[in-house]
Design an enzyme around this catalytic site. Sequence first.
Site, PDB file in Angstrom:
ATOM      1  CG  ASN A 101      -6.656   4.324   4.632  1.00  0.00           C
ATOM      2  OD1 ASN A 101      -6.435   5.529   4.674  1.00  0.00           O
ATOM      3  ND2 ASN A 101      -6.402   3.602   3.563  1.00  0.00           N
ATOM      4  CD  GLU A 120      -0.566   0.997   6.034  1.00  0.00           C
ATOM      5  OE1 GLU A 120      -0.841   0.903   7.236  1.00  0.00           O
ATOM      6  OE2 GLU A 120      -1.427   1.216   5.169  1.00  0.00           O
ATOM      7  CG  HIS A 178      -1.821   1.161   1.336  1.00  0.00           C
ATOM      8  ND1 HIS A 178      -2.219   1.693   2.543  1.00  0.00           N
ATOM      9  CD2 HIS A 178      -2.392   1.927   0.377  1.00  0.00           C
ATOM     10  CE1 HIS A 178      -3.000   2.741   2.315  1.00  0.00           C
ATOM     11  NE2 HIS A 178      -3.119   2.902   1.013  1.00  0.00           N
TER      12      HIS A 178
END
Length: 284
Positions: A191, A153, A141
């Site tokens: 997130n 990530e 990510h």
Amino acid sequence: MSDIKKMLVVGSGQMGSGIAQVAAQAGLTVVLNDINEELTERGLKTITKNLTRDVEKGRKTEQEKADVLSRITLSTSLDDSRDVDLAVEAATENMEIKVKIFEQLDAIAPAHAILASNTSSLPITEIAAVTKRPTQVIGMHFMNPVPVMKLVEVIRGLATADDTYQAVHDLAVKMGKTAVEVNDFPGFISNRILLPMINEAIYCVYEGVAEPEAIDEVMKLGMNHPMGPLTLADFIGLDTCLAIMEVLYEGFGDSKYRPCPLLRKYVKAGWLGKKSGRGFYVYE
């Protein structure tokens, strides 16, 4: 396994083109794929614009720019994953679309190839389960804008093998990024923490606590954030913010992740933020 020389990026939008750029800058041969030529050309244009800016600012020479571009080819068929060491999927944040792509990549890519997803919130374990190589499936990510942001990530699914993790970690470092190891939970780390903060800021607008400008000002000056949460939401896209909140809400079944009704209303109205010209702010 750990020697990744050729890479396919599926999806040539904002994220995909950025991933292709940093990979080519790191010396990899890159195939940038999308469903039609218009989209891949647009992705290449974005990369060229970024590199031209680097040359103008003295960060790269014309020769370096040419070298990076020479390592990127465009593709409209997933058959072009036949000889890659790694495929990174950067398509829309939608499980059905991603699963289809992974099934095709699994059937076409060589046995040693790693399949990675740039998903910002969808479960890697579930994506891996549709392939015959779950040990070689991983989350990668990147943050937006990819060429600038340092973080990747690296998300381990339930079955992700250690050498798959190591190969992707080492590649992220080669791309000039900092790789952070994360386990497969809804929203990962970034997130899971960011989106509830944005959602809470939207509740402050919804409940009339303050105007968007005031809310952003408090977070910038009070918490030293470079950008306020509502400006950031507009930049991410309110539809994307809503999609991630839905994943968190569904994944944890906890009311603290309930998307704010105002966020739903804006998305239904087509007020998606910067890309549609209107979100919490108006863009020309």
